[in-house]
Design a protein around this motif. Structure first.
Motif, PDB file in Angstrom:
ATOM      1  N   GLU A 174      28.660 -17.826  11.693  1.00  6.77           N
ATOM      2  CA  GLU A 174      27.433 -17.169  11.271  1.00  6.77           C
ATOM      3  C   GLU A 174      27.044 -16.046  12.227  1.00  6.77           C
ATOM      4  OE1 GLU A 174      27.969 -20.372  11.502  1.00  6.77           O
ATOM      5  OE2 GLU A 174      27.825 -21.063   9.433  1.00  6.77           O
ATOM      6  N   ILE A 175      27.215 -16.288  13.531  1.00  2.00           N
ATOM      7  CA  ILE A 175      26.871 -15.267  14.522  1.00  2.00           C
ATOM      8  C   ILE A 175      27.804 -14.067  14.399  1.00  2.00           C
ATOM      9  CG2 ILE A 175      26.752 -14.769  16.993  1.00  2.00           C
ATOM     10  CD1 ILE A 175      25.943 -17.745  17.379  1.00  2.00           C
ATOM     11  N   THR A 176      29.084 -14.329  14.236  1.00  2.00           N
ATOM     12  CA  THR A 176      30.033 -13.208  14.130  1.00  2.00           C
ATOM     13  C   THR A 176      29.881 -12.479  12.802  1.00  2.00           C
ATOM     14  OG1 THR A 176      31.749 -14.780  13.381  1.00  2.00           O
ATOM     15  CG2 THR A 176      31.705 -14.196  15.725  1.00  2.00           C
ATOM     16  N   TRP A 177      29.434 -13.191  11.770  1.00  2.00           N
ATOM     17  CA  TRP A 177      29.138 -12.481  10.519  1.00  2.00           C
ATOM     18  C   TRP A 177      27.983 -11.509  10.725  1.00  2.00           C
ATOM     19  CZ3 TRP A 177      24.679 -12.360   7.474  1.00  2.00           C
ATOM     20  CH2 TRP A 177      24.820 -11.676   6.263  1.00  2.00           C
ATOM     21  N   LEU A 178      26.923 -11.960  11.410  1.00  2.00           N
ATOM     22  CA  LEU A 178      25.806 -11.071  11.704  1.00  2.00           C
ATOM     23  C   LEU A 178      26.271  -9.855  12.483  1.00  2.00           C
ATOM     24  CD1 LEU A 178      23.677 -13.079  10.614  1.00  2.00           C
ATOM     25  CD2 LEU A 178      22.405 -12.748  12.727  1.00  2.00           C
ATOM     26  N   ALA A 179      27.161 -10.086  13.453  1.00  2.00           N
ATOM     27  CA  ALA A 179      27.668  -8.969  14.243  1.00  2.00           C
ATOM     28  C   ALA A 179      28.491  -8.010  13.381  1.00  2.00           C
ATOM     29  CB  ALA A 179      28.517  -9.499  15.400  1.00  2.00           C
ATOM     30  N   SER A 180      29.311  -8.564  12.481  1.00  2.00           N
ATOM     31  CA  SER A 180      30.152  -7.715  11.632  1.00  2.00           C
ATOM     32  C   SER A 180      29.326  -6.867  10.680  1.00  2.00           C
ATOM     33  CB  SER A 180      31.132  -8.582  10.833  1.00  2.00           C
ATOM     34  OG  SER A 180      30.469  -9.288   9.780  1.00  2.00           O
ATOM     35  N   MET A 181      28.138  -7.347  10.320  1.00  2.00           N
ATOM     36  CA  MET A 181      27.264  -6.616   9.408  1.00  2.00           C
ATOM     37  C   MET A 181      26.333  -5.650  10.140  1.00  2.00           C
ATOM     38  SD  MET A 181      28.074  -7.654   6.370  1.00  2.00           S
ATOM     39  CE  MET A 181      26.677  -7.163   5.371  1.00  2.00           C
ATOM     40  N   GLY A 182      26.398  -5.656  11.460  1.00  2.00           N
ATOM     41  CA  GLY A 182      25.513  -4.789  12.236  1.00  2.00           C
ATOM     42  C   GLY A 182      24.104  -5.320  12.344  1.00  2.00           C
ATOM     43  N   ILE A 183      23.882  -6.573  11.962  1.00  2.00           N
ATOM     44  CA  ILE A 183      22.548  -7.173  12.045  1.00  2.00           C
ATOM     45  C   ILE A 183      22.258  -7.624  13.464  1.00  2.00           C
ATOM     46  CG2 ILE A 183      21.096  -9.060  11.204  1.00  2.00           C
ATOM     47  CD1 ILE A 183      22.674  -8.933   8.576  1.00  2.00           C
ATOM     48  N   ALA A 184      23.270  -8.174  14.121  1.00  2.00           N
ATOM     49  CA  ALA A 184      23.136  -8.584  15.517  1.00  2.00           C
ATOM     50  C   ALA A 184      24.060  -7.727  16.371  1.00  2.00           C
ATOM     51  CB  ALA A 184      23.487 -10.062  15.671  1.00  2.00           C
ATOM     52  N   THR A 185      23.530  -7.195  17.467  1.00  2.00           N
ATOM     53  CA  THR A 185      24.335  -6.339  18.350  1.00  2.00           C
ATOM     54  C   THR A 185      24.531  -6.952  19.727  1.00  2.00           C
ATOM     55  OG1 THR A 185      22.337  -5.138  19.029  1.00  2.00           O
ATOM     56  CG2 THR A 185      23.584  -4.265  17.151  1.00  2.00           C
ATOM     57  N   GLY A 186      23.797  -8.003  20.024  1.00  2.00           N
ATOM     58  CA  GLY A 186      23.920  -8.623  21.336  1.00  2.00           C
ATOM     59  C   GLY A 186      23.211  -7.831  22.419  1.00  2.00           C
ATOM     60  N   TRP A 187      23.437  -8.261  23.680  1.00  2.00           N
ATOM     61  CA  TRP A 187      22.789  -7.640  24.834  1.00  2.00           C
ATOM     62  C   TRP A 187      23.729  -6.614  25.468  1.00  2.00           C
ATOM     63  CZ3 TRP A 187      17.762  -9.120  26.088  1.00  2.00           C
ATOM     64  CH2 TRP A 187      17.275 -10.223  25.383  1.00  2.00           C
ATOM     65  N   PRO A 188      23.192  -5.690  26.262  1.00  2.00           N
ATOM     66  CA  PRO A 188      24.045  -4.671  26.888  1.00  2.00           C
ATOM     67  C   PRO A 188      25.160  -5.240  27.754  1.00  2.00           C
ATOM     68  CG  PRO A 188      21.740  -4.026  27.046  1.00  2.00           C
ATOM     69  CD  PRO A 188      21.750  -5.430  26.530  1.00  2.00           C
ATOM     70  N   ASP A 189      24.984  -6.473  28.271  1.00  2.00           N
ATOM     71  CA  ASP A 189      26.021  -7.064  29.124  1.00  2.00           C
ATOM     72  C   ASP A 189      27.113  -7.759  28.325  1.00  2.00           C
ATOM     73  OD1 ASP A 189      24.722  -9.308  28.206  1.00  2.00           O
ATOM     74  OD2 ASP A 189      24.153 -10.071  30.180  1.00  2.00           O
ATOM     75  N   GLY A 190      27.085  -7.609  26.967  1.00  2.00           N
ATOM     76  CA  GLY A 190      28.130  -8.188  26.142  1.00  2.00           C
ATOM     77  C   GLY A 190      27.895  -9.629  25.739  1.00  2.00           C
ATOM     78  N   THR A 191      26.705 -10.169  25.998  1.00  2.00           N
ATOM     79  CA  THR A 191      26.396 -11.554  25.630  1.00  2.00           C
ATOM     80  C   THR A 191      25.564 -11.598  24.349  1.00  2.00           C
ATOM     81  OG1 THR A 191      24.368 -11.567  26.955  1.00  2.00           O
ATOM     82  CG2 THR A 191      26.422 -12.270  28.033  1.00  2.00           C
ATOM     83  N   TYR A 192      25.537 -12.788  23.757  1.00  2.00           N
ATOM     84  CA  TYR A 192      24.675 -13.019  22.591  1.00  2.00           C
ATOM     85  C   TYR A 192      23.514 -13.951  22.954  1.00  2.00           C
ATOM     86  CZ  TYR A 192      23.023 -14.292  17.965  1.00  2.00           C
ATOM     87  OH  TYR A 192      22.229 -14.499  16.859  1.00  2.00           O
ATOM     88  N   ARG A 193      23.731 -14.835  23.942  1.00  2.00           N
ATOM     89  CA  ARG A 193      22.722 -15.799  24.398  1.00  2.00           C
ATOM     90  C   ARG A 193      22.239 -16.679  23.239  1.00  2.00           C
ATOM     91  NH1 ARG A 193      19.374 -11.564  28.373  1.00  2.00           N
ATOM     92  NH2 ARG A 193      21.255 -10.510  29.134  1.00  2.00           N
ATOM     93  N   PRO A 194      23.168 -17.446  22.658  1.00  2.00           N
ATOM     94  CA  PRO A 194      22.858 -18.208  21.439  1.00  2.00           C
ATOM     95  C   PRO A 194      21.773 -19.266  21.587  1.00  2.00           C
ATOM     96  CG  PRO A 194      24.975 -18.861  22.358  1.00  2.00           C
ATOM     97  CD  PRO A 194      24.558 -17.641  23.098  1.00  2.00           C
ATOM     98  N   LEU A 195      21.590 -19.816  22.790  1.00  2.00           N
ATOM     99  CA  LEU A 195      20.636 -20.907  22.952  1.00  2.00           C
ATOM    100  C   LEU A 195      19.247 -20.439  23.373  1.00  2.00           C
ATOM    101  CD1 LEU A 195      22.931 -23.602  24.622  1.00  2.00           C
ATOM    102  CD2 LEU A 195      22.526 -23.132  22.199  1.00  2.00           C
ATOM    103  N   GLU A 196      19.093 -19.120  23.549  1.00  2.00           N
ATOM    104  CA  GLU A 196      17.773 -18.608  23.909  1.00  2.00           C
ATOM    105  C   GLU A 196      16.877 -18.528  22.669  1.00  2.00           C
ATOM    106  OE1 GLU A 196      17.626 -14.941  25.966  1.00  2.00           O
ATOM    107  OE2 GLU A 196      18.700 -15.678  27.742  1.00  2.00           O
TER     108      GLU A 196
END
Length: 568
Positions: free
Chosen positions: A460-482
């Motif tokens: 689900e997270i990588t789908w969001l990234a593939s759609m441009g909905i999620a871009t993550g943080w500048p350091d390359g993390t997603y921080r899923p548990l935050e």
């Protein structure tokens, strides 16, 4: 014969109804006859998912959403139709027969009613409609299923014996748009497009009364009779109203404004609620018949044809030109999923009907050289309740909608935990399901340095990234548990609906949000569209975590704006 005048006319509105009112005039160009099975024709857009003790999760293989169907499920059965396009379909009260109205192209102007075995879709009889170039309208059956009535364009309503499948009478009625029966079956009411209601004695099949109304009453498009048999509700298309007609006198006793041109009407079995489609404005209007007023209206896109499920907790809305059947949860007044048909249906869905048990839907569709009747499976309805959510909770309705739509599944202990913050991984799961759990092959290499391919919600997270909905943080993390902050949540949702036509206002809608803040455009967009309302003190509190109950409210309000999921 009685005539009723309202005292004024409106040529502009009348012209509008002529433009909007061309229902079921499409004709097919070719057909074949056979019974086909196993052809994938539907893509059901939502799936339910089980919960695990450690939180929301997604099942490895999608199952069903209540009232919607399995993702990628095939029709139970299909039968291409020969000779002409199926323009209407009716199910017998016992569910054993289908009556399909069509006009055959090899015999120009020849209307027929094809009688099919509902279990096999094989034709068991065919009735030709008498008259000069007759058009076969939709079949209406009496409660016993022994007699049928259908309008034609040749100045008659045809009557047939459903036991012998033979035409028995031609009732001279010039104009027939919709037909309804009195509760005791003794009378048949025919609503004419040109503002005429004709009353037929069902025993003798003769006209016993005719009520004419002038142009100011609007074009009549549908009729429903209340359970007492005292009143009829008639849609006045060009006037954006529903008329209440006293069936003893034939007089309009009240006119209810519904805000748009009514399409089809559906009255609940207890007669307390009347649903009215407004395809022009994409609304489903809810009328309280006791007060004869609009109780609610909500986004339902552009469905014109309407069916209520057996429980009357769900409504099905057919949008022929969009090849889609939306499922509306009437307990929360919102679309929960859509039956989106594949491209071979793109030329139009004509009509649909439910089996008496509500578990099968019969759909008549036309396409170039591919006209057909399809039988779709409809799962049993189930309204989800969480043990820690009650009617006293602020967003109880929105949480129930999330559950009924299969977006939220809760925890293994039956709780939803509305006041807990939404984590970024769970947010991805919510948005993925909101988009209908689309097919997606997760990448073998994670796009985020802190996300493993084996992590919960990796897909689900990588789908969001593939759609441009999620871009993550500048350091390359997603921080899923935050926890998800409110401004970030708004950004995710804004990207989800892909709006490109909004200009942020020069003045912020919130006292604690500056026009230079990150995600100001997104926050302003959601505010302008009523998705976010902020706090009573005028703040938005962008850096505060989003609780699970507020997340449900945001997504409920986002639903009408639609990406390609529920709204596909």
């Amino acid at each position: 014969m009685k005539s009723f005048a309202a005292g004024r006319t409106d040529a502009i509105q009348f012209a509008r109804v002529l433009i909007l009112g061309g229902f079921q005039l499409i004709r097919s160009t070719a057909q074949k006859i056979a019974v086909l099975t196993g052809t994938v024709a539907l893509s059901f857009t939502l799936v339910t998912v089980p919960a695990q003790a450690n939180g929301e999760t997604v099942s490895p293989s999608p199952t069903t959403v209540t009232g919607c169907g399995a993702f990628g499920a095939s029709p139970l059965l299909e039968a291409p139709v020969t000779g002409g396009g199926p323009e209407a379909v009716t199910v017998s009260p016992d569910g054993s027969r289908l009556y399909v109205s069509l006009t055959k192209i090899e015999e120009p102007g020849s209307g027929f009613v094809s009688v099919l075995d509902a279990a096999t879709l094989q034709q068991v009889a065919e009735m030709r409609v008498p008259g000069h170039y007759p058009y076969a309208g939709k079949v209406y059956l009496n409660a016993a299923g022994t007699k049928g009535y259908l309008g034609t364009n040749s100045g008659t309503v045809q009557v047939f014996d459903a036991l012998t499948n033979t035409m028995t009478a031609s009732v001279p009625i010039f104009d027939s748009k919709a037909i309804a029966f009195s509760p005791d079956g003794a009378k048949v009411y025919v609503a004419g497009y040109n503002r005429v209601i004709t009353v037929i004695d069902a025993k003798t099949d003769t006209v016993v009364d005719t009520w004419n109304f002038d142009l100011a009453y609007g074009t009549f498009v549908d009729i429903e009779i209340d359970p007492t048999g005292s009143f009829a509700y008639v849609g006045g298309l060009s006037r954006n109203v529903v008329h209440v007609i006293d069936l003893r006198s034939g007089a309009v006793v009240q006119t209810i404004e519904v805000g748009g041109p009514p399409g089809q009407l559906a009255l609940t079995s207890d007669g307390k609620t009347l649903y009215v489609t407004d395809g022009f404005n994409g609304k489903l209007v809810v009328l309280d018949t006791a007060t004869r007023s609009v109780r609610n209206s909500f986004s339902s896109r552009q469905g014109q044809q309407l069916l209520l499920s057996g429980s009357e907790d769900r409504a099905f809305l057919l949008s022929g030109l969009h090849s889609r059947i939306d499922v509306v949860d009437l307990t929360t007044d919102a679309v929960i999923c859509a039956h989106s048909l594949l491209p071979d249906y793109r030329h139009g869905l004509m009509d649909f009907a439910l089996s008496p048990d509500g578990r099968r839907m019969f759909v008549a569709s036309i396409a170039d050289k591919n006209n057909k009747i399809s039988v779709l499976p409809i799962p049993e309805e189930e309204n989800t309740l969480f043990r820690d959510v009650s009617g006293m909770d602020q967003f109880e309705r929105e949480i129930r909608w999330m559950a009924n739509a299969g977006i939220a599944t809760g925890y293994e202990d039956g709780s939803y935990r509305p006041l807990e913050p939404v984590r970024r991984d769970a947010m991805a799961a919510f948005l993925y399901r909101f988009h209908g759990s689309p097919e997606f092959a997760a990448p073998a290499v994670s796009p985020f340095k802190d996300l493993n391919t084996t992590d919960k919600f990796y897909k689900e997270i990588t789908w969001l990234a593939s759609m441009g909905i999620a871009t993550g943080w500048p350091d390359g993390t997603y921080r899923p548990l935050e926890p998800v902050q409110r401004d970030a949540m708004v950004a995710f949702m804004y990207r989800s609906v892909k709006n490109t036509h909004f200009s942020a206002p020069e003045t912020s809608p919130y006292k604690d949000v500056r026009t230079t803040d990150q995600f100001y455009l997104e926050m302003a967009f959601m505010s302008a569209n009523g998705v976010t309302t902020g706090w009573p003190d005028g703040t938005f509190r962008p850096l505060q975590p989003v609780n699970r109950d507020a997340m449900a409210a945001f997504m409920y309000r986002l639903n009408p704006l639609g990406p390609s999921n529920l709204l596909r």
